[in-house]
Write an enzyme that holds these catalytic residues in place. Sequence first.
Site, PDB file in Angstrom:
ATOM      1  N   THR A  25      37.703  48.098  39.171  1.00 20.00           N
ATOM      2  CA  THR A  25      37.751  49.387  39.869  1.00 20.00           C
ATOM      3  C   THR A  25      36.394  49.814  40.410  1.00 20.00           C
ATOM      4  O   THR A  25      36.306  50.420  41.477  1.00 20.00           O
ATOM      5  CB  THR A  25      38.279  50.470  38.900  1.00 20.00           C
ATOM      6  OG1 THR A  25      39.632  50.152  38.597  1.00 20.00           O
ATOM      7  CG2 THR A  25      38.218  51.854  39.499  1.00 20.00           C
ATOM      8  N   THR A  55      38.009  47.341  33.872  1.00 17.46           N
ATOM      9  CA  THR A  55      38.060  47.863  32.493  1.00 17.46           C
ATOM     10  C   THR A  55      39.253  47.318  31.695  1.00 17.46           C
ATOM     11  O   THR A  55      39.211  47.288  30.469  1.00 17.46           O
ATOM     12  CB  THR A  55      38.140  49.405  32.492  1.00 17.46           C
ATOM     13  OG1 THR A  55      39.343  49.810  33.152  1.00 17.46           O
ATOM     14  CG2 THR A  55      36.929  50.023  33.155  1.00 17.46           C
ATOM     15  N   ASP A  56      40.317  46.881  32.392  1.00 14.30           N
ATOM     16  CA  ASP A  56      41.552  46.555  31.664  1.00 14.30           C
ATOM     17  C   ASP A  56      41.382  45.436  30.651  1.00 14.30           C
ATOM     18  O   ASP A  56      41.937  45.486  29.553  1.00 14.30           O
ATOM     19  CB  ASP A  56      42.672  46.194  32.665  1.00 14.30           C
ATOM     20  CG  ASP A  56      43.098  47.397  33.489  1.00 14.30           C
ATOM     21  OD1 ASP A  56      42.749  48.529  33.100  1.00 14.30           O
ATOM     22  OD2 ASP A  56      43.761  47.201  34.523  1.00 14.30           O
TER      23      ASP A  56
HETATM   24  N1  ASP Z   1      42.740  47.280  37.161  1.00 12.01           N
HETATM   25  C1  ASP Z   1      41.313  47.484  37.046  1.00 12.01           C
HETATM   26  C2  ASP Z   1      40.695  46.247  36.421  1.00 12.01           C
HETATM   27  O1  ASP Z   1      40.763  46.059  35.240  1.00 12.01           O
HETATM   28  C3  ASP Z   1      41.024  48.687  36.236  1.00 12.01           C
HETATM   29  C4  ASP Z   1      39.576  49.082  36.104  1.00 12.01           C
HETATM   30  O2  ASP Z   1      38.677  48.362  36.443  1.00 12.01           O
HETATM   31  O3  ASP Z   1      39.343  50.217  35.612  1.00 12.01           O
HETATM   32  O4  ASP Z   1      40.176  45.430  37.155  1.00 12.01           O
END
Ligand code: ASP
Length: 341
Positions: A12, A85-86
Amino acid sequence: MKKILVLNTGGTLSSIKSEHGLVPGIRSGDMMEELRMISKNLQLETEDFCSVDSSNFFPEDWAALAVRIAEVCREYHGIVVIHGTDTLAYTSSMLSFMLRGIPIPVVVTGSQLSIAHPVADALENCRGAVHMAASGCPGVFVAFNRKIILGCRASKVRTMSFDAFESINYPNIGEISSLGLHIRREYLPPACRDKTPEQLRESFQPRFAYSDRAFLLKLYPGIAPEIMDHLVQAGYRGVYIEGFGLGDMPFLKHNFVEAVHRAVERGVTVLAGSQCLYEGTNLTVYETGLKALSAGVIEARDMTAEAALTKLMWVLGQTNDPQKIRRYLEQNLTGERVQGW
Ligand code: ASP
């Protein structure tokens, strides 16, 4: 001036809107202006390792990222990894094992909003990460929402809030407040704390091997025990089971413990954890736990699920010897589990 490398993998933080939804798209070079604002007195360099949503970041990417970090770690004072983050906590956990004893800080970060968004958390998280990377504290860490968490203790616990990560069963390594970046060196893993930077530089030996034949299984009431037999037949060498409460498993009617025993007899390593996020396992309290222990499971104790699974994969990559596997899993390698529980 301290030299810091920012390795971008996507997520993200670097995302842009597309007709298919949010996608990673901003190159690290295009973030330079913003990154410079938060890193005066540091020499920043950037590199695009890849540009993917972290759902598409796989074990082979963990290994390739660890190889890249090991290749360049002697040229920089610290390295920041920008990551979605995932699955960030899986990556930070695996990097903790593969890069155990690294002589510089490696700090993984990301954000809940794109760096291009006017009210994003991206720059604040990068600020924490960059300054932790310049701290001289060796090891793998996660920087998020003004907290510094040991890489193998991080878990994503919120889907939308800026406070998305927690340090599970372990104090934060650092916090950013009006006092600045305060690092509690006493909580660094012994492997990093007890050696001088020179000793670490001499002894650092990354180990990138892992097995992709490890499975994560969550128990639920009525789970068919035969699933264990299917996993054995499919060639899995290790299973991390998220059991009930203290790590307990059923043995009446649908006898799961017996199926675990069959798997162990056939050489499969079974690591028993808990579905509860906090406080870890203790299989010596209930009959449902003691029977699992007799079946040959190894307790995950206070490890996070991310650390337990990646440690299992990493350990199975190091050896086939069941006794060595058990010893590794029961040992505190890099702060992931409390020793002498
Ligand atoms: N879907 C994103 C990822 O994990 C979520 C994020 O980065 O917050 O790449």
